[in-house]
Design a protein around this motif. Structure first.
Motif, mmCIF file in Angstrom:
data_model
loop_
_atom_site.group_PDB
_atom_site.id
_atom_site.type_symbol
_atom_site.label_atom_id
_atom_site.label_comp_id
_atom_site.label_asym_id
_atom_site.label_seq_id
_atom_site.Cartn_x
_atom_site.Cartn_y
_atom_site.Cartn_z
ATOM 1 N N CYS A 1 -8.855 0.855 3.429
ATOM 2 C CA CYS A 1 -9.571 0.879 2.156
ATOM 3 C C CYS A 1 -10.781 -0.035 2.255
ATOM 4 C CB CYS A 1 -8.652 0.450 1.008
ATOM 5 S SG CYS A 1 -8.191 -1.292 1.055
ATOM 6 N N LEU B 1 -15.017 -2.432 -3.828
ATOM 7 C CA LEU B 1 -14.773 -1.130 -4.453
ATOM 8 C C LEU B 1 -16.045 -0.602 -5.115
ATOM 9 C CD1 LEU B 1 -12.575 0.972 -5.089
ATOM 10 C CD2 LEU B 1 -12.102 -0.291 -7.196
ATOM 11 N N GLU C 1 -6.611 -0.006 -3.678
ATOM 12 C CA GLU C 1 -7.937 0.605 -3.722
ATOM 13 C C GLU C 1 -8.991 -0.197 -2.970
ATOM 14 O OE1 GLU C 1 -8.991 2.306 -7.659
ATOM 15 O OE2 GLU C 1 -7.012 1.579 -8.248
ATOM 16 N N ALA C 2 -8.807 -1.521 -2.871
ATOM 17 C CA ALA C 2 -9.766 -2.361 -2.151
ATOM 18 C C ALA C 2 -9.128 -3.708 -1.863
ATOM 19 C CB ALA C 2 -11.059 -2.545 -2.942
ATOM 20 N N ARG D 1 -18.657 0.950 -2.808
ATOM 21 C CA ARG D 1 -18.344 2.297 -2.298
ATOM 22 C C ARG D 1 -18.519 3.371 -3.373
ATOM 23 N NH1 ARG D 1 -15.100 2.625 2.388
ATOM 24 N NH2 ARG D 1 -15.703 0.895 3.735
ATOM 25 N N GLU E 1 -8.623 -4.514 7.328
ATOM 26 C CA GLU E 1 -9.241 -3.295 6.805
ATOM 27 C C GLU E 1 -8.614 -2.067 7.456
ATOM 28 O OE1 GLU E 1 -13.786 -2.063 5.636
ATOM 29 O OE2 GLU E 1 -13.457 -3.057 7.552
ATOM 30 N N PRO F 1 -0.902 2.956 -3.542
ATOM 31 C CA PRO F 1 -2.128 2.694 -2.777
ATOM 32 C C PRO F 1 -2.986 1.563 -3.345
ATOM 33 C CG PRO F 1 -1.792 5.043 -3.009
ATOM 34 C CD PRO F 1 -0.758 4.385 -3.870
ATOM 35 N N HIS G 1 0.829 -1.215 0.000
ATOM 36 C CA HIS G 1 0.000 0.000 0.000
ATOM 37 C C HIS G 1 0.858 1.258 0.000
ATOM 38 C CE1 HIS G 1 -3.705 2.221 0.605
ATOM 39 N NE2 HIS G 1 -3.244 2.755 1.722
#
Length: 294
Positions: free
Chosen positions: A101, A290, A56-57, A293, A96, A54, A50
């Motif tokens: 994420c 993802l 994302e999910a 959201r 999480e 990054p 990460h």
């Protein structure tokens, strides 16, 4: 490309992947010990990825039993397990929080079922069952394109099955002895043969009662769910695809022509994705997290 992470959490190894459900681009395997230690190491690897770029999910396909009711305070926890150091482990929450994420969790066998439905041997099926025959036996049941979850996820690997005549094997399940897992899992094969399962020859006398028990389980599935197809996977099947044909014909014989859509051979097929099924299923769960959201 969307950057998703997936975790297939098994009894022996934690397989972490980066990529999408269509393509795995990076992998990491960690040994599984107790819950706190394993989750700390998994969180560390995810955080390392990460921070590099990054995530994302995250999707998690884990051994169970799991609490999958999001309205319960122990959602995402392992519940009532005999696996040392895992009872009550907060798998979803721990991971999480580690990378902050969206995340989604389901059983490892349901993850594999989702992957086989999207990219493997159940493409185009709305109603099918994925059965993993490995150290234990688990089932991911898909109805109307969605995994079945009620008070708990299905534990159909523990269905009691009628023994083949003359089979006196005691069974290896500590709960039920002669349930499907007790009679036909990889552990049962090894115990029946008194040698490691991958060393058992194809002409060993242990196979007929194993095939018969799996056919009993499959016939019960067809009678209960009227599934379009059963996909067989897991280590035992992946190493011996010839078992699938034997089970398919045996299942049809046990049904005796009762179901009009099943003839001489039941619609039972081998899994196509092999050992990647659970990991790609975890990435499908990440993709779902993802999208939820969005």
């Amino acid at each position: 490309m969307t950057r998703l992470a997936g975790l297939e959490l098994g009894g022996t190894n934690a397989n972490l992947v980066l990529g999408t459900p269509r393509e795995i681009v990076e992998r990491c395997r960690l040994p599984v010990t107790d819950g706190a230690d394993t989750l700390a190491r998994v969180a560390g690897q995810l955080l390392q990825w990460h921070e590099r770029e990054p995530i994302e999910a995250l999707g998690i396909a884990s051994f169970g039993p799991l609490q999958l009711d999001s309205g319960q305070p122990d959602y995402g926890h392992v519940v009532a397990t005999v696996k040392p150091g895992w009872d009550g482990a907060d798998v979803l929450g721990t991971l999480e929080r580690a990378i902050g994420c969206p995340a989604r969790i389901h059983t490892d066998v349901t993850g594999a079922a989702l992957a086989e439905g999207a990219y493997g041997s159940a493409i185009g099926c709305h109603d099918f069952v994925y059965v993993t025959v490995g150290t234990g036996i688990g089932m991911g049941i898909i109805v109307g394109g969605r995994p079945v979850v009620a008070s708990l996820h299905p534990e159909a690997g523990h269905l009691r099955v009628r023994r083949m005549e003359g089979d006196s094997f005691g069974g290896v399940c500590s709960y039920h002895e002669d349930c499907l897992e007790g009679l036909a899992s990889g552990s049962a094969v090894a115990t029946r043969a008194r040698q490691p399962g991958d060393e058992v020859s194809d002409d060993s006398p242990v196979w007929p009662p194993v095939i018969d028990a799996l056919a009993e389980g499959c016939s019960s599935i067809f009678l209960t769910l009227a599934s379009e197809r059963i996909v067989l996977g897991g280590g035992v099947i992946n190493q011996r695809h010839w078992l699938v044909e034997e089970i398919a014909f045996k299942t049809a014989a046990k049904l005796g022509g009762y179901l009009p859509y099943i003839g001489e051979r039941a619609p039972i097929v081998a899994a196509r994705l092999g050992a990647d099924a659970g990991q790609r299923g975890a990435l499908i769960l990440a993709e779902q997290a993802l999208q939820s959201r969005a």
